[in-house]
Design a protein around this motif. Structure first.
Motif, short mmCIF file in Angstrom:
data_model
loop_
_atom_site.label_atom_id
_atom_site.label_comp_id
_atom_site.label_asym_id
_atom_site.label_seq_id
_atom_site.Cartn_x
_atom_site.Cartn_y
_atom_site.Cartn_z
N ALA A 1 -0.29 16.43 -5.46
CA ALA A 1 -0.97 16.93 -6.65
C ALA A 1 -0.04 17.81 -7.44
CB ALA A 1 -2.23 17.70 -6.26
N ALA A 2 -0.24 17.84 -8.74
CA ALA A 2 0.61 18.63 -9.62
C ALA A 2 -0.08 19.93 -9.99
CB ALA A 2 0.94 17.84 -10.88
N GLY A 3 0.71 20.96 -10.17
CA GLY A 3 0.17 22.25 -10.58
C GLY A 3 0.30 22.45 -12.07
N GLU B 1 4.99 21.85 -11.08
CA GLU B 1 5.37 21.78 -9.67
C GLU B 1 4.41 20.83 -8.97
OE1 GLU B 1 3.33 23.67 -11.28
OE2 GLU B 1 2.98 25.34 -9.89
N SER B 2 4.74 20.44 -7.75
CA SER B 2 3.80 19.57 -7.04
C SER B 2 3.80 19.84 -5.54
CB SER B 2 4.12 18.11 -7.34
OG SER B 2 5.03 17.60 -6.41
N THR B 3 2.68 19.58 -4.93
CA THR B 3 2.55 19.72 -3.47
C THR B 3 2.04 18.45 -2.86
OG1 THR B 3 0.78 21.15 -4.13
CG2 THR B 3 1.91 21.68 -2.05
#
Lengths: 228, 228
Positions: free
Chosen positions: B63-65, B69-71
DNA sequence: CGGGTCGTTGATACGCATCAATACATGTGG
DNA sequence: CCACATGTATTGATGCGTATCAACGACCCG
């Protein structure tokens, strides 16, 4: 079971989905308990003996860490069913359920639940929807924990609690601030600072009443592209 | 669909639960795609057009913030079905699915999936088990994120990846370290330091082969009372 | 009115991210 | 098969975010 309890039960998403007949069969062996705030329904590591339906109040699913600290994994409002996973898989609970408010809880013996599941196709389908919603709650929480700092998480939490989704709103917390802090993955002190950080965005917190000037502003601050 | 794909499909937990006949009806309109590492199956915000079954390889749900950024929310191994929640609720995906390795993916059109769900009671029941397992994965992850520091999370992750649950073990990562880091909620640098912190406990990491002397030691370090 | 809890605020410490530089592995083409 | 190039892990220096500890003030309830 009281008539008022039955009325609350019928209003839950699950019972509306499966209909009155199936509801009656599901709860034939069930009973209702009125329990005070703080009561423990079950503890991490227990085997599931009941599936619980929260008729009134709020329940908090928490977990303990290696050193005795504890967090809140999720807080469920009235009408929710929990914890289906432990009942279905016959595995020990991963969380402890404690009442965040005085509450009325319908207790369905797991065996009844499993029988109903085997006998009522519509029940399984309705439960899938329940679990799908719950899945999304957790996914959203994981995204928040990993991607957003404390103040943004609070903003998102307030948007969820607010009744309207735009314009001004007044949020009344029916839980401690400590509980909210744990749910959001921070300490009460950090929650306080997070509220302070949201003040410029039009958030005024006095006790457990929170005044939000523009919900859109909060939503936007939490994440301009938020889906949930 | 190739015979080998069918064989892989039959071995999945879901298909074993619903039987061959129901499996055949479920995948009547489905097809298999061989896709390279890095390929995107769907993106956050999309409407679900397929339900996916990973026949071979690993998939990563990320998922993107707000700031790009992404996690990684979860990494699924071979045999898993995803993402049921979006298909059932007809809501946009909360995550993006990208292949962590070259893979073979069975794509079931959502409409087929929904029809099968309505027509096969055993399917709904089997899916409940799948979702219950997935629910527990996320609950465990939330507990880890909120309660345990980076090195302990890594220890827990290694225990999950290890084939044996006691004694020595050799873990081969079929993914980048960056990916593992994101899954564990940390940066690659922090992962590196976490490995360094585990060295005294008998963890030797050389490239993507990790040697663990005693799995119990890791489990114990992560959490003496861990349930999952 | 006094004692207690709960929320706030400040000072400090710790964990992790970030930035930057270096060593290492991996895979490729000669 | 080796040399090289590219991306990938490690290690160090620093900064930011949040926890922790402590003090203070507000509110609630006896």
């Amino acid at each position: 079971m009281r008539a008022s309890d039955l009325e609350l039960l019928r209003r839950t998403a699950l019972c509306r989905a499966i209909g009155d007949d199936a509801t009656n069969r599901l709860v034939r062996g069930a009973f209702v308990q009125a329990l005070p705030k703080g009561a423990t329904l079950f503890t991490e590591g227990d085997e599931a003996e009941f599936v619980h339906v929260l008729l009134k109040g709020r329940v908090c699913l928490s977990a303990a860490g290696p050193d005795g600290e504890s967090t809140v994994v999720e807080i469920f409002p009235e009408g929710e069913l929990f914890v289906v996973a432990a009942a279905i898989l016959r595995l020990p609970y991963l969380v402890t359920a404690r009442l965040a408010t005085d509450a009325r809880v319908l207790m369905i013996p797991v065996e009844d639940f499993r029988l109903a599941l085997a006998g009522e196709p519509r029940l399984a389908q309705a439960l899938l929807e329940v679990m799908a919603r719950h899945w999304r709650l957790l996914v959203t929480q994981i995204k928040d924990l990993k991607l957003r700092p404390a103040a943004r998480r609070l903003a998102g939490g307030l948007v969820d609690l607010a009744d309207s989704d735009a314009g001004p709103a007044t949020v009344r917390l029916d839980m401690d601030r400590k509980l909210l802090a744990q749910r959001l993955g921070m300490t009460p002190e950090s929650l306080s600072r997070a509220f302070a950080a949201l003040r410029p965005l039009g958030v005024a917190s006095q006790g457990r009443t929170i005044r939000v000037e523009r919900v859109e502003a909060l939503r936007d601050y939490c994440d301009p592209a938020r889906l949930s």
